[in-house]
Design a protein around this motif. Sequence first.
Motif, PDB file in Angstrom:
ATOM      1  N   SER A   1       0.801  -1.282   0.069  1.00 36.79           N
ATOM      2  CA  SER A   1       0.026  -0.097   0.023  1.00 36.79           C
ATOM      3  C   SER A   1       0.855   1.273   0.108  1.00 36.79           C
ATOM      4  O   SER A   1       0.298   2.368  -0.482  1.00 36.79           O
TER       5      SER A   1
ATOM      6  N   THR B   1      -0.676   6.269  -3.701  1.00 37.55           N
ATOM      7  CA  THR B   1      -1.651   7.165  -2.928  1.00 37.55           C
ATOM      8  C   THR B   1      -2.463   7.563  -3.943  1.00 37.55           C
ATOM      9  O   THR B   1      -2.474   7.473  -5.038  1.00 37.55           O
TER      10      THR B   1
ATOM     11  N   ASN C   1      -4.909   7.004   1.456  1.00 34.49           N
ATOM     12  CA  ASN C   1      -5.090   5.742   1.299  1.00 34.49           C
ATOM     13  C   ASN C   1      -6.563   5.419   0.489  1.00 34.49           C
ATOM     14  O   ASN C   1      -7.266   6.434   0.495  1.00 34.49           O
TER      15      ASN C   1
END
Length: 505
Positions: free
Chosen positions: A235, A239, A259
């Motif tokens: 992750s 972004t 996120n």
Amino acid sequence: MNGNYRRKTNEDRKKELDALTRQLQDGISYYIGGKRYAAVLDSISRFYNYSINNSIIISLQNPYATHVASYTTWKNMNRSVKKGEKGIQIFCPFQYHVEQEVNKINPKTNEVMIDKDGNNIKEKKLVQQIGYKIGYVFDVSQTEQIKGKKEYPLEFVDDLKLKVESYNDVLELVKRFSPVPIEFQSFPGNAKGYFSDKKMKIVIQDNLSESQTIKTIIHEIAHAYLHGKNVQEDSSGITFNVDECVEFPSLGSHYEDLNLDQAIEIYKNIPADQIKGISFVLHDNSIYSDMEYPIVVGDEIKISNLNDVDYFKDSFVVQRTVTELQKHFIDDGFELRSTRELQAESVAYMVCNHLGIDTSDYSFGYVATWMKDENQLMDNLDVIKSCSNEIIDGLAITQNNMIKEEIGIYTAHELAVEINRFSQIADPYEYKDTVECTSASIQQIESDINLGKTVSIKEYLNGFISDNRNQEYVDRSKQLLKGLKVFEKNESFDLSQIRERGMKR
């Protein structure tokens, strides 16, 4: 020789070669058109030892061909080509030399030599070139056994489906072969599995059918082989930004460095009368790093935009983002045209086909969603074939190693010792009557194994299995037979020498 025979001229051979090339090109269009993708990969899988183009050209001329070899090869196998049979044309490479004027190289410095005027010194050298000519092969159906001569088993490929008896065996085999650990777990989303390059593991959904499980594992192994580069994929590698007004960002609020969950929540709280949007930003040190790119505009996922950038459609994190977004938004009806997915699923189909697992119903529908046109397939056939062959060969080696561990025998000599010991224990009176010297007996058995002369050994061991009176002898006979499969020289004619012959265009 027939008196009407006329030697072909160079022009004749050129015309013949051109005609076969045109047939190949037309055949590719024929196979790809009308959803004939399966036939292309089937032909490559069947003719495992031939180049891609020759695999296809063989199938074009004889769709029912299964095992092909040259006239001489069949003769060496004590089979003759039936009278009146027409050979199947293939491309055969040959080497020739031409005299060319090249720069003279100083052997000590490896630099081009120059004369007093500063000009390169030239010299004449014979330079090797590769050309192609027409060769002929014949399918086994076009041949017949020569009476009175030894008959060779027609096992051209060490086909794993003949050895793997159950799902558990196949599963253990692919797990042992995998270059990274395999985990089974339940995870959200529609994906059946994934390869994590960063974490160096393969994860498979734990509720799949047996065939789907094996297919998915091989699909992800193909990703590991072809696309494993330890890239950033978690992750932190991506972004998201949200704009209240996509067309004129300065007219509305702009939110960044979010996120995905945060981006979706902010987006949904923006009034519906705004042309709002979500963009992503990659942080992976690529040329696209830190570039903002729209992915959701007006409540619709713009997959068609992603297909314009090869890097995006092949990115693991972008693919995963699209999957997650599809839980919240509709898409524009397009699919990501990922070359990586086309490669991995094609490899999975071919390897599973080799294992005796038919995945065509799933694989070809899956591939169709990733393939933009037939050129994309043809551009990747070399990669698909080479990766498939590497995995198939690797599975065979892994399986042999597993058998060695199972029976506790690691060399042909050890196998010979164990066969000799078994005959001493299982049939002591016959052994004493026929064997004068134990060491000589072991030496003879080892020689027979290395030469592939194992028919009598197999008959002897199978006798205990058929008799079925002593379970210990039955079990050990089966183990020793497995050992023969691993260590004996294959009496089938070895076609590996002609692997990859033919042209690459």
